[in-house]
Design a protein around this motif. Structure first.
Motif, PDB file in Angstrom:
ATOM      1  N   MET A  86       0.805  -1.214   0.000  1.00 20.54           N
ATOM      2  CA  MET A  86       0.000   0.000   0.000  1.00 20.54           C
ATOM      3  C   MET A  86       0.843   1.271   0.000  1.00 20.54           C
ATOM      4  O   MET A  86       0.460   2.278  -0.594  1.00 20.54           O
ATOM      5  CB  MET A  86      -0.947  -0.011   1.191  1.00 20.54           C
ATOM      6  N   ILE A  87       2.006   1.242   0.658  1.00 20.78           N
ATOM      7  CA  ILE A  87       2.898   2.402   0.615  1.00 20.78           C
ATOM      8  C   ILE A  87       3.406   2.625  -0.802  1.00 20.78           C
ATOM      9  O   ILE A  87       3.423   3.752  -1.311  1.00 20.78           O
ATOM     10  CB  ILE A  87       4.080   2.197   1.586  1.00 20.78           C
ATOM     11  N   THR A  88       3.806   1.547  -1.463  1.00 21.73           N
ATOM     12  CA  THR A  88       4.273   1.657  -2.849  1.00 21.73           C
ATOM     13  C   THR A  88       3.164   2.156  -3.759  1.00 21.73           C
ATOM     14  O   THR A  88       3.389   3.012  -4.634  1.00 21.73           O
ATOM     15  CB  THR A  88       4.791   0.303  -3.355  1.00 21.73           C
ATOM     16  N   ALA A  89       1.949   1.641  -3.571  1.00 22.58           N
ATOM     17  CA  ALA A  89       0.812   2.071  -4.388  1.00 22.58           C
ATOM     18  C   ALA A  89       0.537   3.559  -4.191  1.00 22.58           C
ATOM     19  O   ALA A  89       0.308   4.299  -5.164  1.00 22.58           O
ATOM     20  CB  ALA A  89      -0.432   1.255  -4.035  1.00 22.58           C
ATOM     21  N   ALA A  90       0.567   4.022  -2.948  1.00 25.68           N
ATOM     22  CA  ALA A  90       0.297   5.433  -2.662  1.00 25.68           C
ATOM     23  C   ALA A  90       1.359   6.333  -3.283  1.00 25.68           C
ATOM     24  O   ALA A  90       1.028   7.348  -3.923  1.00 25.68           O
ATOM     25  CB  ALA A  90       0.237   5.652  -1.147  1.00 25.68           C
ATOM     26  N   GLU A  91       2.626   5.978  -3.119  1.00 26.00           N
ATOM     27  CA  GLU A  91       3.694   6.803  -3.675  1.00 26.00           C
ATOM     28  C   GLU A  91       3.637   6.822  -5.203  1.00 26.00           C
ATOM     29  O   GLU A  91       3.923   7.839  -5.836  1.00 26.00           O
ATOM     30  CB  GLU A  91       5.050   6.294  -3.210  1.00 26.00           C
ATOM     31  N   THR A  92       3.262   5.694  -5.797  1.00 32.18           N
ATOM     32  CA  THR A  92       3.168   5.617  -7.256  1.00 32.18           C
ATOM     33  C   THR A  92       2.017   6.463  -7.767  1.00 32.18           C
ATOM     34  O   THR A  92       2.162   7.220  -8.734  1.00 32.18           O
ATOM     35  CB  THR A  92       2.995   4.162  -7.707  1.00 32.18           C
ATOM     36  N   LEU A  93       0.854   6.368  -7.123  1.00 35.07           N
ATOM     37  CA  LEU A  93      -0.278   7.201  -7.515  1.00 35.07           C
ATOM     38  C   LEU A  93       0.037   8.681  -7.371  1.00 35.07           C
ATOM     39  O   LEU A  93      -0.456   9.513  -8.126  1.00 35.07           O
ATOM     40  CB  LEU A  93      -1.514   6.844  -6.677  1.00 35.07           C
ATOM     41  N   GLY A  94       0.876   9.003  -6.407  1.00 31.69           N
ATOM     42  CA  GLY A  94       1.242  10.393  -6.180  1.00 31.69           C
ATOM     43  C   GLY A  94       2.047  11.009  -7.296  1.00 31.69           C
ATOM     44  O   GLY A  94       2.171  12.236  -7.370  1.00 31.69           O
ATOM     45  N   THR A  95       2.589  10.192  -8.204  1.00 36.66           N
ATOM     46  CA  THR A  95       3.348  10.732  -9.339  1.00 36.66           C
ATOM     47  C   THR A  95       2.446  11.212 -10.459  1.00 36.66           C
ATOM     48  O   THR A  95       2.917  11.855 -11.397  1.00 36.66           O
ATOM     49  CB  THR A  95       4.318   9.671  -9.905  1.00 36.66           C
ATOM     50  N   ASP A  96       1.158  10.881 -10.387  1.00 32.41           N
ATOM     51  CA  ASP A  96       0.226  11.226 -11.468  1.00 32.41           C
ATOM     52  C   ASP A  96      -0.876  12.141 -10.926  1.00 32.41           C
ATOM     53  O   ASP A  96      -1.717  11.706 -10.143  1.00 32.41           O
ATOM     54  CB  ASP A  96      -0.390   9.945 -12.041  1.00 32.41           C
TER      55      ASP A  96
END
Length: 300
Positions: A198-208
């Motif tokens: 979930m941390i990886t998903a959140a940080e990845t979504l934050g790039t878009d």
């Protein structure tokens, strides 16, 4: 057919790029910007699904509120902790639809096999310290599955490391899927390696900037290493990141730290950051072990 995957709605094809890096001995793939909702995001999804046949997103309960996605990890996939996790989420978000994210069955079975092999204690526990971790012999006996497999020189053969890499990939995949849905925000909940997902998903979504926003992120006993700059995670959430950690978590203190060559997990020590949206909650007085979080913690 997975209800979650059926929500994929296409999205405009657009260009993008992948950034590759290595952090704490783990290969991390981050999707940059518009790639999430475009053709490249589709390629990422297809590539992952060909590797992990166990991945699915299951609708557990419907509702009119903000969607909540829950991921767990390591040795709990078939336990009754799913019920405890769902009860904890339902208490906190009674009006929300709740989804269960299944992933990494192969990697989790490898860890389970290691645990069973070492359940006799003795030499298996002693082997945990072949890489020189600073932990007591009494603590080693509490986690008897820490055998030679966690102390191998070739990190790629380490079951923990393999599962960590799978968790990172799963987080990128989940972000790619969420970027194709019509929701504008969601809530993420993750325990153990599921917290890392979930941390990886959140940080990845934050790039878009066009991707759904993360309203709140809850991590419990997260198998994610401490690091200096958590700004990407802080900026990726609208409300807050709530991290629940326990000093009694021997799995993270010994198994994770040994496997990750000394890396300290936020599920054992907290984020320890001053970023305003990231909040550590010590629950040592309530959580006596790695699998006790959902049954003992009330989500903020």
């Amino acid at each position: 057919a997975s209800h979650g995957l059926a929500l994929l709605g296409g999205g405009a094809a657009s260009g993008g790029a992948l950034a590759f890096g290595v952090t704490g001995g783990t290969c991390v793939v981050t999707v940059v910007g518009a790639a999430l909702g475009g053709a490249l995001g589709t390629s990422i999804t297809n590539a992952y699904l060909s590797e992990d046949k166990s991945f699915s997103i299951e609708l557990f309960r419907d509702g009119p509120g903000i969607p909540v996605l829950v991921a767990r990890g390591w040795l709990t996939e078939n336990s009754n902790e799913w019920s405890e996790a769902m009860q904890a989420v339902e208490r906190r978000y009674p009006d929300s639809p709740v989804y269960r994210v299944h992933w990494g069955s192969k990697e989790q079975k490898a860890l389970a096999a290691l645990a069973l092999k070492g359940s006799g204690g003795g030499a298996a526990g002693a082997g945990a310290f072949a890489v020189g971790r600073k932990a007591s012999k009494s603590a080693a006996k509490k986690v008897p599955f820490l055998g030679g497999a966690l102390a191998v020189a070739e990190v790629a053969k380490n079951p923990w490391h393999t599962a960590v890499v799978r968790a990172d990939k799963t987080g990128v995949l989940l972000a790619s899927i969420l970027a194709r849905t019509e929701i504008d925000r969601c809530i993420l909940v993750g325990h153990s390696l599921g917290g890392r997902v979930m941390i990886t998903a959140a940080e990845t979504l934050g790039t878009d900037p066009d991707a759904p926003r993360i309203q709140t992120l809850h991590t419990l006993g997260a198998a994610e290493g401490k690091k200096g700059d958590w700004r990407p995670l802080n900026d990726a959430v609208e409300d807050a990141v709530h991290n629940y950690y326990s000093a009694n978590d021997k799995v993270l203190e010994i198994a994770y730290r040994t496997a990750q060559v000394g890396d300290k997990a936020i599920g054992r020590y907290g984020f320890g950051t001053a970023f305003p949206k990231i909040h550590d909650h010590e629950v040592t007085d309530r959580v006596g072990g790695h699998t006790e979080y959902f049954g003992s913690v009330t989500l903020r």
